[in-house]
Write a protein that holds these residues in place. Structure first.
Motif, PDB file in Angstrom:
ATOM      1  N   PRO A  46       0.854  -1.195   0.000  1.00  0.00           N
ATOM      2  CA  PRO A  46       0.000   0.000   0.000  1.00  0.00           C
ATOM      3  C   PRO A  46       0.891   1.247   0.000  1.00  0.00           C
ATOM      4  N   ALA A  47       0.525   2.231  -0.790  1.00  0.00           N
ATOM      5  CA  ALA A  47       1.402   3.386  -0.967  1.00  0.00           C
ATOM      6  C   ALA A  47       0.591   4.646  -1.201  1.00  0.00           C
ATOM      7  N   ILE A  48       1.207   5.756  -0.853  1.00  0.00           N
ATOM      8  CA  ILE A  48       0.661   7.063  -1.199  1.00  0.00           C
ATOM      9  C   ILE A  48       1.714   7.764  -2.044  1.00  0.00           C
ATOM     10  N   TRP A  49       1.355   8.050  -3.291  1.00  0.00           N
ATOM     11  CA  TRP A  49       2.272   8.704  -4.212  1.00  0.00           C
ATOM     12  C   TRP A  49       2.205  10.211  -3.993  1.00  0.00           C
ATOM     13  N   ILE A  50       3.350  10.785  -3.706  1.00  0.00           N
ATOM     14  CA  ILE A  50       3.435  12.232  -3.519  1.00  0.00           C
ATOM     15  C   ILE A  50       3.729  12.887  -4.863  1.00  0.00           C
ATOM     16  N   SER A  51       4.650  12.319  -5.625  1.00  0.00           N
ATOM     17  CA  SER A  51       4.943  12.772  -6.986  1.00  0.00           C
ATOM     18  C   SER A  51       4.942  11.543  -7.865  1.00  0.00           C
ATOM     19  N   GLU A  52       3.993  11.472  -8.760  1.00  0.00           N
ATOM     20  CA  GLU A  52       3.870  10.319  -9.631  1.00  0.00           C
ATOM     21  C   GLU A  52       4.625  10.547 -10.934  1.00  0.00           C
ATOM     22  N   PRO A  53       5.004   9.457 -11.597  1.00  0.00           N
ATOM     23  CA  PRO A  53       5.724   9.597 -12.876  1.00  0.00           C
ATOM     24  C   PRO A  53       4.783   9.874 -14.036  1.00  0.00           C
ATOM     25  N   THR A  54       3.954  10.901 -13.908  1.00  0.00           N
ATOM     26  CA  THR A  54       3.040  11.260 -14.990  1.00  0.00           C
ATOM     27  C   THR A  54       3.549  12.520 -15.678  1.00  0.00           C
ATOM     28  N   MET A  55       3.021  12.783 -16.830  1.00  0.00           N
ATOM     29  CA  MET A  55       3.489  13.909 -17.625  1.00  0.00           C
ATOM     30  C   MET A  55       3.301  15.247 -16.923  1.00  0.00           C
ATOM     31  N   PHE A  56       2.213  15.419 -16.192  1.00  0.00           N
ATOM     32  CA  PHE A  56       1.898  16.715 -15.610  1.00  0.00           C
ATOM     33  C   PHE A  56       2.190  16.798 -14.118  1.00  0.00           C
ATOM     34  N   SER A  57       2.886  15.806 -13.554  1.00  0.00           N
ATOM     35  CA  SER A  57       3.134  15.820 -12.109  1.00  0.00           C
ATOM     36  C   SER A  57       4.069  16.951 -11.695  1.00  0.00           C
ATOM     37  N   ASP A  58       4.911  17.418 -12.594  1.00  0.00           N
ATOM     38  CA  ASP A  58       5.830  18.502 -12.249  1.00  0.00           C
ATOM     39  C   ASP A  58       5.137  19.861 -12.202  1.00  0.00           C
ATOM     40  N   PHE A  59       3.950  19.965 -12.746  1.00  0.00           N
ATOM     41  CA  PHE A  59       3.263  21.247 -12.849  1.00  0.00           C
ATOM     42  C   PHE A  59       2.425  21.587 -11.626  1.00  0.00           C
ATOM     43  N   GLN A  60       2.402  20.714 -10.650  1.00  0.00           N
ATOM     44  CA  GLN A  60       1.459  20.928  -9.559  1.00  0.00           C
ATOM     45  C   GLN A  60       2.088  20.703  -8.193  1.00  0.00           C
ATOM     46  N   THR A  61       1.526  21.370  -7.230  1.00  0.00           N
ATOM     47  CA  THR A  61       1.887  21.083  -5.850  1.00  0.00           C
ATOM     48  C   THR A  61       0.910  20.018  -5.357  1.00  0.00           C
ATOM     49  N   THR A  62       1.320  19.293  -4.341  1.00  0.00           N
ATOM     50  CA  THR A  62       0.481  18.208  -3.862  1.00  0.00           C
ATOM     51  C   THR A  62       0.209  18.370  -2.380  1.00  0.00           C
TER      52      THR A  62
ATOM     53  N   GLN B 207       5.513  -0.980   8.430  1.00  0.00           N
ATOM     54  CA  GLN B 207       6.840  -0.383   8.335  1.00  0.00           C
ATOM     55  C   GLN B 207       6.787   0.725   7.294  1.00  0.00           C
ATOM     56  N   LEU B 208       7.097   1.938   7.718  1.00  0.00           N
ATOM     57  CA  LEU B 208       7.072   3.095   6.823  1.00  0.00           C
ATOM     58  C   LEU B 208       8.374   3.190   6.043  1.00  0.00           C
ATOM     59  N   GLU B 209       8.261   3.623   4.799  1.00  0.00           N
ATOM     60  CA  GLU B 209       9.450   3.863   3.982  1.00  0.00           C
ATOM     61  C   GLU B 209       9.142   4.988   3.003  1.00  0.00           C
ATOM     62  N   TYR B 210      10.080   5.917   2.871  1.00  0.00           N
ATOM     63  CA  TYR B 210       9.941   7.024   1.917  1.00  0.00           C
ATOM     64  C   TYR B 210      10.959   6.799   0.816  1.00  0.00           C
ATOM     65  N   VAL B 211      10.477   6.653  -0.418  1.00  0.00           N
ATOM     66  CA  VAL B 211      11.345   6.342  -1.544  1.00  0.00           C
ATOM     67  C   VAL B 211      11.238   7.464  -2.568  1.00  0.00           C
TER      68      VAL B 211
ATOM     69  N   ARG C  82      10.609  12.048 -14.682  1.00  0.00           N
ATOM     70  CA  ARG C  82       9.908  12.884 -13.710  1.00  0.00           C
ATOM     71  C   ARG C  82      10.338  12.485 -12.314  1.00  0.00           C
ATOM     72  N   ALA C  83      10.373  13.448 -11.428  1.00  0.00           N
ATOM     73  CA  ALA C  83      10.673  13.154 -10.029  1.00  0.00           C
ATOM     74  C   ALA C  83       9.545  12.294  -9.470  1.00  0.00           C
ATOM     75  N   MET C  84       9.928  11.280  -8.692  1.00  0.00           N
ATOM     76  CA  MET C  84       8.940  10.394  -8.087  1.00  0.00           C
ATOM     77  C   MET C  84       9.194  10.322  -6.588  1.00  0.00           C
ATOM     78  N   ARG C  85       8.122  10.400  -5.836  1.00  0.00           N
ATOM     79  CA  ARG C  85       8.182  10.314  -4.378  1.00  0.00           C
ATOM     80  C   ARG C  85       6.995   9.476  -3.918  1.00  0.00           C
ATOM     81  N   VAL C  86       7.264   8.531  -3.030  1.00  0.00           N
ATOM     82  CA  VAL C  86       6.201   7.657  -2.562  1.00  0.00           C
ATOM     83  C   VAL C  86       6.454   7.264  -1.108  1.00  0.00           C
ATOM     84  N   VAL C  87       5.376   7.169  -0.338  1.00  0.00           N
ATOM     85  CA  VAL C  87       5.442   6.647   1.023  1.00  0.00           C
ATOM     86  C   VAL C  87       4.856   5.245   0.968  1.00  0.00           C
TER      87      VAL C  87
END
Length: 181
Positions: free
Chosen positions: A16-32, A141-145, A158-163
């Motif tokens: 199970p994960a929460i994507w903070i920055s996804e590898p999508t085309m428009f993910s760089d254009f927005q704050t989350t 167990q939490l992990e930030y990748v 694209r930058a990717m960030r996930v918990v």
């Protein structure tokens, strides 16, 4: 052909994960924002107060990621228009004089946003470490990748960030001997 990165690469075991920055085309254009609603909470976590506290503290840093990115893209557009004006009417002196400083301002602004995001990534990592022991009793167990969060990265990445909310690895159980008393 190029390098491709998928969600599967950062979460190969499909936790199970929460994507903070996804590898999508428009993910760089927005704050989350980090989702605070209970439907995003891992199923194993029964403590809603812990989730709300965790999500609120994560949201403080997550909401600041890419905060000024909209202004950067406006500046990119201005530089593009100025370069077109140079190409169309190369005689306009003020356009020629202003274009180079605008390009430098774009690079400096982009560098500032990337460095600021890296500091925020460290803050998020610190928050994850602070809550790690509180999630362990719930078998989480939490992990930030993160991936591709530097200034220089492969083309089109694209930058990717996930918990990730993975299970706690099983502890070594004491081996029972074959001798039965």
């Amino acid at each position: 052909m190029g390098l491709t990165t998928s969600k599967q690469e950062l979460n190969p075991l499909d936790y199970p994960a929460i994507w903070i920055s996804e590898p999508t085309m428009f993910s760089d254009f927005q704050t989350t924002k980090f989702p605070t609603e209970s439907q995003h909470k891992p199923v194993e976590l029964r403590d809603s107060a812990l989730w709300e506290e965790f999500a609120a503290s994560m949201n403080v840093s997550v909401s600041k990621l890419n905060q000024y990115i909209g202004w950067m893209y406006i500046m990119y557009l201005v530089v593009l228009i100025m370069c077109l004006l140079i190409g169309i009417g190369g005689q306009i002196l003020w356009v020629q004089i202003l274009t180079f400083p605008m390009i430098l301002m774009n690079l400096a602004g982009h560098f500032y946003i990337v460095k600021r995001n890296q500091r925020l990534d460290q803050e998020i990592g610190t928050i994850i470490q602070a809550y790690e022991t509180r999630f362990l009793p719930h078998n989480i167990q939490l992990e930030y990748v993160t991936k591709w969060t530097d200034f220089c990265k492969p083309r089109h990445q694209r930058a990717m960030r996930v918990v990730l909310f993975g299970p706690v690895p099983n502890q070594e159980r004491p081996h029972l001997s074959d001798d039965v008393a």
